[in-house]
Scaffold this motif. Structure first.
Motif, short mmCIF file in Angstrom:
data_model
loop_
_atom_site.label_atom_id
_atom_site.label_comp_id
_atom_site.label_asym_id
_atom_site.label_seq_id
_atom_site.Cartn_x
_atom_site.Cartn_y
_atom_site.Cartn_z
N SER A 14 0.87 -1.20 0.15
CA SER A 14 -0.12 0.04 -0.02
C SER A 14 1.06 1.24 -0.01
CB SER A 14 -1.02 -0.06 1.27
OG SER A 14 -0.21 0.39 2.43
N ASP A 15 0.35 2.27 0.22
CA ASP A 15 1.13 3.46 0.13
C ASP A 15 2.21 3.64 1.32
OD1 ASP A 15 0.03 4.57 -2.25
OD2 ASP A 15 -1.58 5.60 -1.34
N THR A 16 1.66 3.05 2.53
CA THR A 16 2.39 3.40 3.72
C THR A 16 3.10 1.92 4.31
OG1 THR A 16 0.44 2.94 4.90
CG2 THR A 16 0.81 5.23 4.50
N ALA A 17 2.56 0.78 3.62
CA ALA A 17 3.30 -0.45 4.33
C ALA A 17 3.19 -1.65 3.13
CB ALA A 17 2.28 -0.91 5.57
N TYR A 18 3.87 -2.47 3.51
CA TYR A 18 4.08 -3.82 2.75
C TYR A 18 3.30 -4.75 3.83
CZ TYR A 18 7.79 -1.92 0.00
OH TYR A 18 8.57 -1.15 -0.87
N THR A 19 2.59 -5.68 3.15
CA THR A 19 2.07 -7.05 3.95
C THR A 19 2.56 -8.21 3.42
OG1 THR A 19 -0.11 -5.58 4.04
CG2 THR A 19 -0.13 -8.00 4.55
N VAL A 20 3.14 -8.81 4.17
CA VAL A 20 3.74 -10.37 3.74
C VAL A 20 3.16 -11.25 4.57
CG1 VAL A 20 6.15 -11.50 3.82
CG2 VAL A 20 5.93 -8.97 3.75
N LYS A 21 2.78 -12.53 3.90
CA LYS A 21 2.26 -13.59 4.41
C LYS A 21 3.18 -14.81 3.98
CE LYS A 21 -2.70 -12.28 4.71
NZ LYS A 21 -2.62 -11.75 5.95
N ALA A 22 3.45 -15.39 5.09
CA ALA A 22 4.56 -16.56 4.76
C ALA A 22 4.02 -17.81 5.48
CB ALA A 22 5.92 -16.33 5.43
N GLU A 23 4.08 -18.94 4.58
CA GLU A 23 3.51 -20.00 5.07
C GLU A 23 4.84 -20.99 5.79
OE1 GLU A 23 2.23 -22.48 1.83
OE2 GLU A 23 0.51 -21.13 1.55
N LEU A 24 4.59 -21.22 7.30
CA LEU A 24 5.63 -22.10 7.87
C LEU A 24 4.52 -23.00 8.90
CD1 LEU A 24 7.37 -18.88 9.36
CD2 LEU A 24 8.36 -20.46 7.71
N LEU A 76 12.82 -5.19 -0.60
CA LEU A 76 11.63 -4.53 -0.81
C LEU A 76 12.08 -3.46 -1.45
CD1 LEU A 76 9.50 -5.27 2.27
CD2 LEU A 76 9.35 -6.25 0.02
N ASP A 77 11.33 -2.30 -2.11
CA ASP A 77 11.78 -1.16 -2.68
C ASP A 77 12.18 -0.11 -1.73
OD1 ASP A 77 11.62 -2.01 -5.32
OD2 ASP A 77 9.32 -1.49 -5.63
N SER A 78 11.42 -0.05 -0.57
CA SER A 78 11.47 0.76 0.30
C SER A 78 12.01 0.34 1.76
CB SER A 78 9.96 1.62 0.88
OG SER A 78 9.53 2.17 -0.42
N ASP A 79 12.79 1.34 2.41
CA ASP A 79 13.39 0.91 3.61
C ASP A 79 12.30 0.62 4.82
OD1 ASP A 79 16.01 0.85 2.97
OD2 ASP A 79 16.49 2.89 3.99
N ILE A 80 12.46 -0.27 5.62
CA ILE A 80 11.29 -0.74 6.60
C ILE A 80 11.48 -0.05 7.97
CG2 ILE A 80 10.23 -2.80 7.65
CD1 ILE A 80 9.96 -2.49 4.83
N ASP A 81 10.54 0.57 8.57
CA ASP A 81 10.55 1.18 10.10
C ASP A 81 10.12 0.20 10.99
OD1 ASP A 81 10.24 2.61 12.12
OD2 ASP A 81 8.48 3.80 11.55
N GLU A 82 11.28 -0.49 11.60
CA GLU A 82 11.11 -1.87 12.45
C GLU A 82 10.30 -1.57 13.54
OE1 GLU A 82 14.22 -0.46 11.74
OE2 GLU A 82 15.17 -1.63 10.43
N SER A 83 10.26 0.02 14.20
CA SER A 83 9.42 0.25 15.25
C SER A 83 7.83 0.17 15.07
CB SER A 83 10.25 1.59 15.78
OG SER A 83 9.81 2.55 15.01
N ALA A 84 7.49 0.49 13.78
CA ALA A 84 6.09 0.61 13.64
C ALA A 84 5.61 -0.40 12.86
CB ALA A 84 5.69 1.76 12.54
N LYS A 123 9.52 6.93 6.48
CA LYS A 123 9.05 8.25 5.62
C LYS A 123 10.26 8.57 5.41
CE LYS A 123 4.63 8.76 7.81
NZ LYS A 123 3.87 9.24 8.72
N ASN A 124 10.50 8.96 4.02
CA ASN A 124 11.74 9.55 3.36
C ASN A 124 11.86 11.09 3.26
OD1 ASN A 124 12.76 7.10 2.77
ND2 ASN A 124 12.10 7.02 0.68
#
Length: 144
Positions: free
Chosen positions: A47-57, A108-116, A134-135
């Motif tokens: 989405s504009d603000t986040a990535y959603t990842v679903k992984a099968e484990l 991924l294309d953008s850096d990830i904000d781990e805290s959020a 947010k760049n």
């Protein structure tokens, strides 16, 4: 009713006689549809603000899953343990359950904000919500 069989190029008469099962262990892994430690299957949406990842484990305990984020690189590592309990007088005829480590890394294309960002594990599916950093606005250089 007709029988459906899988074509096996190594079972041809001259080849089969030449190798007589030499490639059989490798062939059983390649054509069985699943290796003992299969890859982590993932779905990634954005989405504009986040990535959603679903992984099968499947079959992995929540405490045995490790997710690391380094900039825009996400690494998922899991340890699958299967306890082998044999009663006295029993012997294993066939065992298809596995133990070991499985992992998957992707960028991924953008850096990830781990805290959020957040993670949930339910019914064998790991769900990650990875917030984009947010760049700072890009500055345009004046050309003289």
């Amino acid at each position: 009713m007709s029988n459906v069989t899988r074509f096996d190029p190594l079972s041809l008469e001259p080849v089969a006689d030449l190798f007589q099962g030499f490639f059989r262990p490798m062939r059983s892994l390649a054509f069985s549809g699943e290796t003992p430690l299969s890859d982590v299957k993932i779905d990634v949406s954005e989405s504009d603000t986040a990535y959603t990842v679903k992984a099968e484990l499947p079959g992995v305990d929540k405490k045995d899953i490790d997710v690391k984020v380094d900039g825009n690189v996400v690494s998922i590592t899991a340890k699958a343990e299967r306890n082998k309990e044999l009663k006295e007088g029993e012997r294993v005829i066939r065992s298809e359950r596995y133990s070991g480590m499985i992992s998957r890394s992707f960028s991924l294309d953008s850096d990830i904000d781990e805290s959020a960002s957040s993670a949930q594990y339910q019914d064998g599916v790991l769900s990650l919500t990875l917030q984009k950093k947010k760049n700072a606005p890009q500055k345009r250089l004046q050309i003289n």
